[in-house]
Every structure is written in C-alpha cells, then in structure tokens.
Design an enzyme around this catalytic site. Structure first.
Site: not given
Length: 430
Positions: A91, A385, A415
């Site tokens: 991520c 996302h 995160c």
C-alpha cells in the site's frame, strides 16, 4: 557534506478511481498512468524530457507491462533516454515513489522527478492451485503419449477452480490473517464499535460527494477515455445518499457474526493512477514553477503485521517528535482509509495515554485529531484503494487541500500490509 536541498511538490493529477465490478476494467495500470500523465504534462511550462527520472509504484504488475514505469514513460513521450523504475511496498508504493524522489533531490543528485502510482485491481490474475500446477508440470514432462494418457486420469475438479490472486495478496503470509482481520483486532483493542465504523464510512461518502459537487477536485482528477469512447470523469464508488440504515445491513465479512468490519465500512477494490512532479529549488527557479507545497520530512515504520493498521501512528509520530510539533501544529491529516475501524483505532491510539507512553515515548496522550482536520474530502472508503496508487493520491490531495484552505502544515500517512507504515510531512511554501 553538502547542505540538503529544498524539495517541492510542484503539481500532480490522478485519474478517477473506478470501482472493480467483477470483470477486468477498461484500463491497465500503464493505461491509467498515461491517462492522467498526459494532461498533467501538457500544462507544464517545460519540455517533457526535462525530468531526470520516473518512478512508479505498482503492486499487481501485469505480464504485458513489466516495469510499468518505463512503459508509461515511453508512452508519455519522455524519451528513450529516460530512466524509469517500478516501486513495490504494498500500500505504500505510491508514497514510496515520492519519498525516493524526495531523497534523490534532497541529496542534490536530481532536480526534477515524475513520481506516481498505478494499479488496476480489476485485472488481478487468477492463480492455479498448487496441485494443478504440479499436475500440469508432470503432464508437460511426459515423454510418451501413453504417459500423457495415464496422467490425464489424474485430473481433479479442484484443478478448474483457481485462486483469486487479490485474496492471497490481501492475506499476510506471516500471520495468515487477512487485512480485514487485522482491522478487527484493532477494533477490539481500542473499543471501536460497529456504529462508529459505519458513521465514519457514511461521512467519507458525504465528504467526497461534496468535494465532487463543489469543484474541489477539478484540477486534481483528470477524465479518462475508454477504448470504446466512454468518458470516466469522477470516482464512481461514491454513494452520496449513504446513511446509517443502509450501512447497518451488510454482514461482517471477516469475524462473523459479531465483527465490526463490513464491505460498507471498508475501502473499495478499485483501479486508478496518480502522478506528482517533485522538484528542487533550482528546477523551480529555472522553469518559473509555482509549487503546491514543500516536502520537509518522511518516515517509515515497521510493526507486528497482526496490527499493521497502526502503521500511521508509528510512522507519523516520529516526524512530530523530530520537529517538536504538537497535535495542534498539524493543520490537516490524510490518513488512508483502509478500514473505518482501522482509522478510528489510530485516532484512539493517539488519545490513549498508556499506549502513547509505552509505545510512542510520550509522557501523556498525543491528543485527539478533530474530524474537521482528518480526510476532509473523503477517502478510500468512498473513492477506493488502488493499492499501488493510494499513497501517491493522499500526498497530492493533502497538498491541494492545504493550499485551498491556506493552511501551513499537514501529514499524509497510511498503513501498509505486512506490518509497515509510511508518513510524509508537507508544509506551505515560504
């Protein structure tokens, strides 16, 4: 030793984030990078070959686009001499591309870098089961037709049921926990209930819808044009009419029946790309550029993968400590909304005196982040996302939001699957 150079975020653009709907979407990662890269470069006062380097975060790299940074750079007309490489830290990939650019320019070795993130999660491949792969290997190695016939008798029904690559990618290989399960752990640890998570998700949708309606995203989101002529001009996962009654209906996904994490209060599986232009003072002066913000610090943190959602707390806090900033010194926060419960757990951790003392080294709680300073125009719950892109998007949007509101300082943080966190400090240009 040379003095560190100032580093500026000059401009940026992204595609609309397009929700995956069960079939491959209209764009590959490179398609997406090109769609927002062309209008971004077209509005710059310098030649496209002025960049020193191209860096692109991408997690699910397609076989036809190995090193998507290089493919995108060539399709964008940056020239065959342009060095370009891919970045992968789950991520954090899109933010890592900016951080790498920041560190190159800060050292004085580079002056202008195109840094981005691109992801097409709708194109995530299906994977053969291990047993099927082994059987196909034996079949390929069979030396005679008779051997092949014998092996054909070993076909099993499960061979024809592939594993969804995204499902495995969102499962931690050390703890064997899905990302959603790690959010459930945090919800339990910090007392985040279902109603609080749903309320946060509802607000994310309402904020994004408002930002779309009032033109806040006009200079940030570039239309994308599909092969069939379809125009995609907005983040299409937003639900402006989202309410608590509707959000209360979905069942918990990961911890049935009492879990807090549902499809409604989690980030959406999405395709999208984002670029930012990172430049030195020399490049700013040479080309007459007007930066959006100055990049003044960054931090990466490691933690237990089972509580990876606390990554923003462990990455952002050292930045505040280094600069002597209190909570009130940070005007805006962009904290990637992987899960509503995870975001609320981070907020709760900063309020928890024992946690701040034992983990962060404070004598008291860091404080509470007001909702009017956090994800002011929505986030991944409402817009999605795309894993390799999100870190880039939140930095870009933080810069735009600070400039629009005339604010001085902000932190973008996220995160990262595998037990990591990333954070970047932006400040208004002085």
């Amino acid at each position: 030793m040379t003095h560190p150079q100032r580093v500026f975020l000059v401009d940026g653009a992204r595609t609309p984030f397009l929700k995956a709907r069960g079939t491959p979407g209209p764009f590959t990662p490179v398609d997406l990078a090109v769609q927002c890269g062309r209008p971004l470069l077209a509005r710059q006062p310098f030649d496209r070959t002025a960049f020193d380097l191209v860096i692109l975060g991408c997690v699910n790299v397609m076989a036809d686009e190995v090193n998507p940074a290089r493919v995108a750079a060539l399709r964008l007309g940056l020239g065959e001499r342009m060095v370009a490489f891919n970045m992968q830290i789950n991520c954090g990939s899109g933010m890592q591309s900016i951080d790498t650019a920041y560190r190159y320019i800060r050292s004085g070795s580079h002056n202008m870098i195109l840094a981005g993130g691109a992801e097409a999660l709708s194109h995530t491949p299906l994977i053969l089961r291990q047993s099927a792969a082994e059987w196909l290997g034996r079949l390929a190695g069979a030396r005679s037709p008779l051997d092949k016939v014998k092996l054909m008798s070993g076909i099993r029904p499960e061979f024809f049921k592939p594993v969804v690559g995204l499902e495995r990618g969102l499962t931690d290989p050390i703890t064997d926990l899905s990302m959603g399960q790690t959010a459930e752990i945090l919800a339990h640890r910090f007392g985040v209930d279902r109603e609080a998570a749903d309320t946060y998700a509802m607000q994310s949708h309402h904020r994004l819808a408002a930002a779309q309606a009032d033109g806040t995203l006009a200079d940030e989101v570039m239309p994308a044009f599909g092969p069939d002529g379809t125009v995609y001009d907005h983040d299409d996962g937003v639900r402006p009419d989202s309410d608590l009654a509707g959000l209360a209906k979905p069942k918990p996904v990961f911890e049935k029946p009492y879990g807090k994490v549902t499809a409604g209060n989690s980030s959406q599986i999405t395709d999208g790309a984002s670029w930012v232009i990172v430049a030195s003072q020399k490049a700013v002066d040479a080309h007459g550029l007007e930066p959006l913000a100055e990049i003044t610090d960054s931090e990466w943190a490691g933690l237990d993968p089972a509580v990876m959602g606390l990554g923003p707390v462990l990455a952002s806090t050292p930045i505040a400590q280094r600069h002597g900033y209190s909570l009130d010194d940070i005007d805006l926060w962009e904290l990637n909304e992987a899960f509503a419960a995870q975001v609320l757990a981070c907020v709760a951790a900063w309020e928890d005196e024992a946690f701040c003392r034992e983990v962060l080294g404070y004598d008291a709680a860091f404080g509470r982040i007001d909702r009017d300073r956090l994800n002011v125009d929505g986030g991944a719950i409402s817009l999605g996302h795309p894993v390799g892109t999100s870190g880039n998007r939140i930095v870009l949007h933080l810069a735009n939001a600070m400039k629009k509101r005339g604010l001085k300082r902000g932190i973008a943080t996220e995160c990262i699957g595998g037990g990591l966190g990333g954070a970047m400090l932006l400040e208004a240009v002085q």
